[in-house]
Motif scaffolding. Structure first.
Motif, PDB file in Angstrom:
ATOM      1  N   THR A  52       9.953  12.804   6.429  1.00 37.64           N
ATOM      2  CA  THR A  52      11.393  12.931   6.273  1.00 37.64           C
ATOM      3  C   THR A  52      11.641  14.079   5.315  1.00 37.64           C
ATOM      4  OG1 THR A  52      11.440  11.414   4.407  1.00 37.64           O
ATOM      5  CG2 THR A  52      11.735  10.455   6.616  1.00 37.64           C
ATOM      6  N   ARG A  53      12.852  14.524   5.237  1.00 40.27           N
ATOM      7  CA  ARG A  53      13.185  15.648   4.371  1.00 40.27           C
ATOM      8  C   ARG A  53      12.825  15.331   2.919  1.00 40.27           C
ATOM      9  NH1 ARG A  53      13.217  20.758   4.907  1.00 40.27           N
ATOM     10  NH2 ARG A  53      14.769  21.011   6.492  1.00 40.27           N
ATOM     11  N   SER A  54      13.059  14.090   2.477  1.00 41.52           N
ATOM     12  CA  SER A  54      12.742  13.737   1.097  1.00 41.52           C
ATOM     13  C   SER A  54      11.238  13.737   0.849  1.00 41.52           C
ATOM     14  CB  SER A  54      13.332  12.381   0.737  1.00 41.52           C
ATOM     15  OG  SER A  54      12.786  11.379   1.560  1.00 41.52           O
ATOM     16  N   ALA A  55      10.466  13.439   1.856  1.00 41.87           N
ATOM     17  CA  ALA A  55       9.013  13.408   1.695  1.00 41.87           C
ATOM     18  C   ALA A  55       8.409  14.807   1.717  1.00 41.87           C
ATOM     19  CB  ALA A  55       8.385  12.557   2.790  1.00 41.87           C
ATOM     20  N   ALA A  56       9.163  15.773   2.197  1.00 38.32           N
ATOM     21  CA  ALA A  56       8.634  17.141   2.283  1.00 38.32           C
ATOM     22  C   ALA A  56       8.260  17.681   0.913  1.00 38.32           C
ATOM     23  CB  ALA A  56       9.645  18.056   2.960  1.00 38.32           C
ATOM     24  N   ILE A 105      -0.170  17.644  14.370  1.00 40.48           N
ATOM     25  CA  ILE A 105       1.130  17.835  15.005  1.00 40.48           C
ATOM     26  C   ILE A 105       1.017  18.792  16.180  1.00 40.48           C
ATOM     27  CG2 ILE A 105       3.484  18.711  14.671  1.00 40.48           C
ATOM     28  CD1 ILE A 105       3.243  17.737  11.736  1.00 40.48           C
ATOM     29  N   THR A 106       0.214  19.848  16.028  1.00 38.68           N
ATOM     30  CA  THR A 106       0.003  20.790  17.132  1.00 38.68           C
ATOM     31  C   THR A 106      -0.570  20.067  18.346  1.00 38.68           C
ATOM     32  OG1 THR A 106      -0.330  22.637  15.613  1.00 38.68           O
ATOM     33  CG2 THR A 106      -1.230  22.889  17.837  1.00 38.68           C
ATOM     34  N   THR A 118       8.728  19.429  10.527  1.00 40.89           N
ATOM     35  CA  THR A 118       7.615  19.124   9.630  1.00 40.89           C
ATOM     36  C   THR A 118       6.568  20.222   9.696  1.00 40.89           C
ATOM     37  OG1 THR A 118       7.972  16.752   9.814  1.00 40.89           O
ATOM     38  CG2 THR A 118       5.784  17.471   9.094  1.00 40.89           C
ATOM     39  N   GLN A 119       6.261  20.665  10.901  1.00 38.06           N
ATOM     40  CA  GLN A 119       5.267  21.720  11.064  1.00 38.06           C
ATOM     41  C   GLN A 119       5.734  23.002  10.373  1.00 38.06           C
ATOM     42  OE1 GLN A 119       4.200  22.658  15.144  1.00 38.06           O
ATOM     43  NE2 GLN A 119       2.063  22.379  14.582  1.00 38.06           N
ATOM     44  N   ASN A 120       7.017  23.308  10.482  1.00 37.18           N
ATOM     45  CA  ASN A 120       7.557  24.487   9.800  1.00 37.18           C
ATOM     46  C   ASN A 120       7.469  24.333   8.288  1.00 37.18           C
ATOM     47  OD1 ASN A 120       8.163  25.777  12.198  1.00 37.18           O
ATOM     48  ND2 ASN A 120      10.271  25.074  12.241  1.00 37.18           N
ATOM     49  N   ASP A 121       7.770  23.142   7.779  1.00 42.96           N
ATOM     50  CA  ASP A 121       7.675  22.892   6.334  1.00 42.96           C
ATOM     51  C   ASP A 121       6.244  23.071   5.846  1.00 42.96           C
ATOM     52  OD1 ASP A 121      10.385  22.305   6.223  1.00 42.96           O
ATOM     53  OD2 ASP A 121      10.084  20.128   6.194  1.00 42.96           O
ATOM     54  N   ALA A 148       3.872  24.882   7.257  1.00 41.09           N
ATOM     55  CA  ALA A 148       3.525  26.304   7.344  1.00 41.09           C
ATOM     56  C   ALA A 148       4.086  27.073   6.151  1.00 41.09           C
ATOM     57  CB  ALA A 148       4.042  26.895   8.653  1.00 41.09           C
ATOM     58  N   ARG A 149       5.336  26.773   5.770  1.00 42.45           N
ATOM     59  CA  ARG A 149       5.931  27.449   4.609  1.00 42.45           C
ATOM     60  C   ARG A 149       5.170  27.117   3.323  1.00 42.45           C
ATOM     61  NH1 ARG A 149      10.765  26.763   7.519  1.00 42.45           N
ATOM     62  NH2 ARG A 149      11.044  24.636   6.771  1.00 42.45           N
ATOM     63  N   GLU A 150       4.788  25.842   3.164  1.00 42.10           N
ATOM     64  CA  GLU A 150       4.055  25.448   1.964  1.00 42.10           C
ATOM     65  C   GLU A 150       2.688  26.136   1.907  1.00 42.10           C
ATOM     66  OE1 GLU A 150       2.883  23.721  -1.620  1.00 42.10           O
ATOM     67  OE2 GLU A 150       4.870  23.998  -0.753  1.00 42.10           O
ATOM     68  N   LEU A 151       1.979  26.179   3.026  1.00 43.47           N
ATOM     69  CA  LEU A 151       0.677  26.847   3.046  1.00 43.47           C
ATOM     70  C   LEU A 151       0.831  28.341   2.778  1.00 43.47           C
ATOM     71  CD1 LEU A 151      -0.977  24.996   6.066  1.00 43.47           C
ATOM     72  CD2 LEU A 151      -1.584  24.774   3.638  1.00 43.47           C
ATOM     73  N   GLU A 152       1.869  28.940   3.325  1.00 44.38           N
ATOM     74  CA  GLU A 152       2.104  30.368   3.081  1.00 44.38           C
ATOM     75  C   GLU A 152       2.416  30.605   1.602  1.00 44.38           C
ATOM     76  OE1 GLU A 152       5.768  32.993   4.225  1.00 44.38           O
ATOM     77  OE2 GLU A 152       4.391  32.885   5.939  1.00 44.38           O
TER      78      GLU A 152
END
Length: 55
Positions: free
Chosen positions: A4-8, A26-27, A42-45, A47-51
């Protein structure tokens, strides 16, 4: 179940390896036809965190 957004925000407490495994899972699920918007977000979140960590 996807984040969820809060868990991100908890992503910052996970290792990069754990995040990469979750991204890969997820992929695989999306390749199987499970293309829920929450999965994509979630996958986008992830990816942003890893970047962010690579900077």
């Amino acid at each position: 179940m996807f984040r969820t957004r809060s868990a991100a925000s908890d992503m910052q407490n996970q290792s990069s390896e754990d995040l990469q495994r979750e991204y890969d899972l997820i992929t695989s699920e999306r390749a199987g036809g499970h293309n829920a918007l929450s999965a994509i977000n979630t996958q986008n979140d992830i990816a942003r965190e890893l970047e962010r960590r690579e900077r």
